[in-house]
Enzyme design. Sequence first.
Site, short mmCIF file in Angstrom:
data_model
loop_
_atom_site.label_atom_id
_atom_site.label_comp_id
_atom_site.label_asym_id
_atom_site.label_seq_id
_atom_site.Cartn_x
_atom_site.Cartn_y
_atom_site.Cartn_z
N ALA A 1 1.01 -1.15 -0.04
CA ALA A 1 0.01 -0.04 0.37
C ALA A 1 0.79 1.29 -0.09
O ALA A 1 0.47 2.17 -0.66
CB ALA A 1 -1.01 -0.08 1.33
N GLU B 1 -9.58 -19.53 -3.23
CA GLU B 1 -9.58 -19.42 -1.90
C GLU B 1 -10.77 -19.42 -0.95
O GLU B 1 -11.86 -19.38 -1.74
CB GLU B 1 -8.57 -18.29 -1.38
CG GLU B 1 -7.11 -18.60 -2.10
CD GLU B 1 -6.02 -17.26 -1.38
OE1 GLU B 1 -6.50 -16.51 -0.72
OE2 GLU B 1 -5.00 -17.39 -2.02
N HIS C 1 -5.84 -16.66 10.50
CA HIS C 1 -5.77 -17.49 9.42
C HIS C 1 -5.86 -19.05 9.87
O HIS C 1 -5.09 -19.40 10.90
CB HIS C 1 -4.33 -17.36 8.66
CG HIS C 1 -4.37 -17.91 7.32
ND1 HIS C 1 -4.49 -19.21 7.03
CD2 HIS C 1 -4.39 -17.24 6.02
CE1 HIS C 1 -4.27 -19.50 5.77
NE2 HIS C 1 -4.24 -18.36 5.24
N ARG D 1 -12.94 -18.03 6.58
CA ARG D 1 -12.00 -18.06 7.51
C ARG D 1 -12.11 -18.21 8.95
O ARG D 1 -11.48 -18.91 9.65
CB ARG D 1 -10.92 -17.08 7.35
CG ARG D 1 -9.94 -17.21 6.16
CD ARG D 1 -8.88 -16.30 5.93
NE ARG D 1 -8.13 -16.51 4.73
CZ ARG D 1 -7.15 -15.60 4.31
NH1 ARG D 1 -6.83 -14.28 4.71
NH2 ARG D 1 -6.78 -15.92 3.05
N HIS E 1 -3.75 -13.24 11.66
CA HIS E 1 -3.31 -12.92 10.27
C HIS E 1 -3.88 -11.46 9.94
O HIS E 1 -2.68 -10.92 9.31
CB HIS E 1 -3.92 -13.84 9.19
CG HIS E 1 -3.71 -13.90 7.92
ND1 HIS E 1 -2.55 -13.90 7.57
CD2 HIS E 1 -4.30 -13.75 6.76
CE1 HIS E 1 -2.23 -13.96 6.17
NE2 HIS E 1 -3.67 -13.76 5.45
N ARG F 1 -12.00 -10.35 6.29
CA ARG F 1 -11.87 -10.17 5.08
C ARG F 1 -11.52 -11.41 4.15
O ARG F 1 -11.44 -12.47 4.54
CB ARG F 1 -10.29 -9.61 5.36
CG ARG F 1 -9.71 -9.40 3.68
CD ARG F 1 -8.28 -8.72 4.10
NE ARG F 1 -7.34 -9.89 4.60
CZ ARG F 1 -6.75 -10.58 4.14
NH1 ARG F 1 -6.73 -10.58 2.75
NH2 ARG F 1 -5.93 -11.61 4.77
#
Length: 516
Positions: free
Chosen positions: A14, A111, A225, A271, A328, A363
């Site tokens: 970023a 994923e 995670h 997750r 994570h 997320r």
Amino acid sequence: MPQTDVIIIGSGLAALSVAYHLRHKHVKLITKSTWSESNSMLAQGGIAAAVAQNDSWKNHFEDTITAGCDHNNVKNVKYLVQEGPTELNEWIQRGVKFDCDQNGRLLLGKEGAHSHHRIIHAGGDATGKELTSFLFNQTKSYVQIIENEIAIDLIMDQNQCQGVYTKNKQGEVKSYISSHVIIASGGCGAVYGQTSNADVITGDGIAMAFRAGAELSDMEFVQFHPTMLYISGKCVGLISEAVRGEGATLITQNGDAFMHNIHYQGDLAPRDIVSRTIFEKMEKGNEVFLDITAIKNFSTRFPTISALCKQNGIDIASGKIPVAPGMHFLMGGIKTNENGETTIQNLFAVGEAACTGVHGANRLASNSLLEGLVFGKRIANYLSTLSNEQPDLRKESNQIKQLKEKPDLPTKKQIQEIMTTYVGILRSKTGLLYAINWFEKYREYISIQIFNVKDFTINEIEIINMLTNGWIIAMSALKRTESRGGHYRIDYPKRNDLTWQGKQVIITNSEMVMEV
Ligand code: SIN
């Protein structure tokens, strides 16, 4: 005193994305370690973008909102997923080499919680490293990179940010004055004992913004995670979700696959659900493994993971990798609008340090590198429209009070133990109150602008920043009396507000089932 147009704190994707697009400005990028020490460099999975023919930004949008448990900023999510394919194409044109098949078509991985194959990767499982290094090499000739200086506090005049104080390894304190400051220093993974984050991620930017009075948001939403490589009771690195995307299955020591009894997406469920399920299995005395026997070309597709396993004495030919969940990603952070502006004038935030609301309560995998690129560019474009008026230095006036004496600080390990035990995957009012009481012993350090952090060593500053982040996460978790995404309260276990493809989904004690 050095002056500049834009100071960027941090050196991940970023940060570099903002820097890349500010070629015409005088930019300084300050990082506490070397430029290559960042979470972005460790990112394995890839970048999510709806580039497949049977995919669309609308599918990506729906998956992001569903994973985020409807807590997302819808406008920003739409911007992110609509920009995704264009952004990717631009980087391909600039020379980034993503993995392709023999016909030159992008290879697309899958994923957790994605309805389509849409994860673009590079170097097999080295996407973050490939991309971050590429941006660094493109940017380093026109951005001044300052390494091994930790940003310790913002220089403030009332609600206006004027620059930043830093400290180097020799203990020297410096002031950098700038028209604009951008915090891009990542989340706060190191406040937990088991984490996929780099050791340097101690929540410095978030704590510094908080001390200056910036509004933070969604700090209770912490993503664990599900599959970190777990050796002798310690998480030692990430095993990408892409491994499950290629066909690996979670099993116990007896070989029992368990995720399909929990969620209709099985091993690729969101997750939070996979992490809680593994956590509960382990609490009951089980060991959990990834069965990778279905992946034929494992070491070619996952060279970084294969090397990590080898380093830690795991033979991938055995077909089993021991795993456990670890901290994570922080969905919350410094509250920003769509242009990265915080509630403090001239202060911006981007990447994991920021909360744009795109990730909601949880997320969606591989959306964070995309967020860094897309919002990094957006902030740079916005900054390009602003003047570079230098702050009036006569007004520089942080209201710093000195502590009479320096009370004892806890160790980093003590903070990590409190966070893991009481503010971790499963939370309760009793546990959160215990953690908050513990943090309150160090209240003086956490309060906004009450002490002079310049008097502290770098290790002490990191501990203060960890205390600040930990206390805020615990307080926010206590306030949120529901379970949602990465925030799970065992005293509020039911949530009936989640739908998947039009069907209601119900959670009963961490077991999530689709209503039929
Ligand atoms: C992974 O490779 O599993 C991590 C990707 C991500 O967190 O987005």
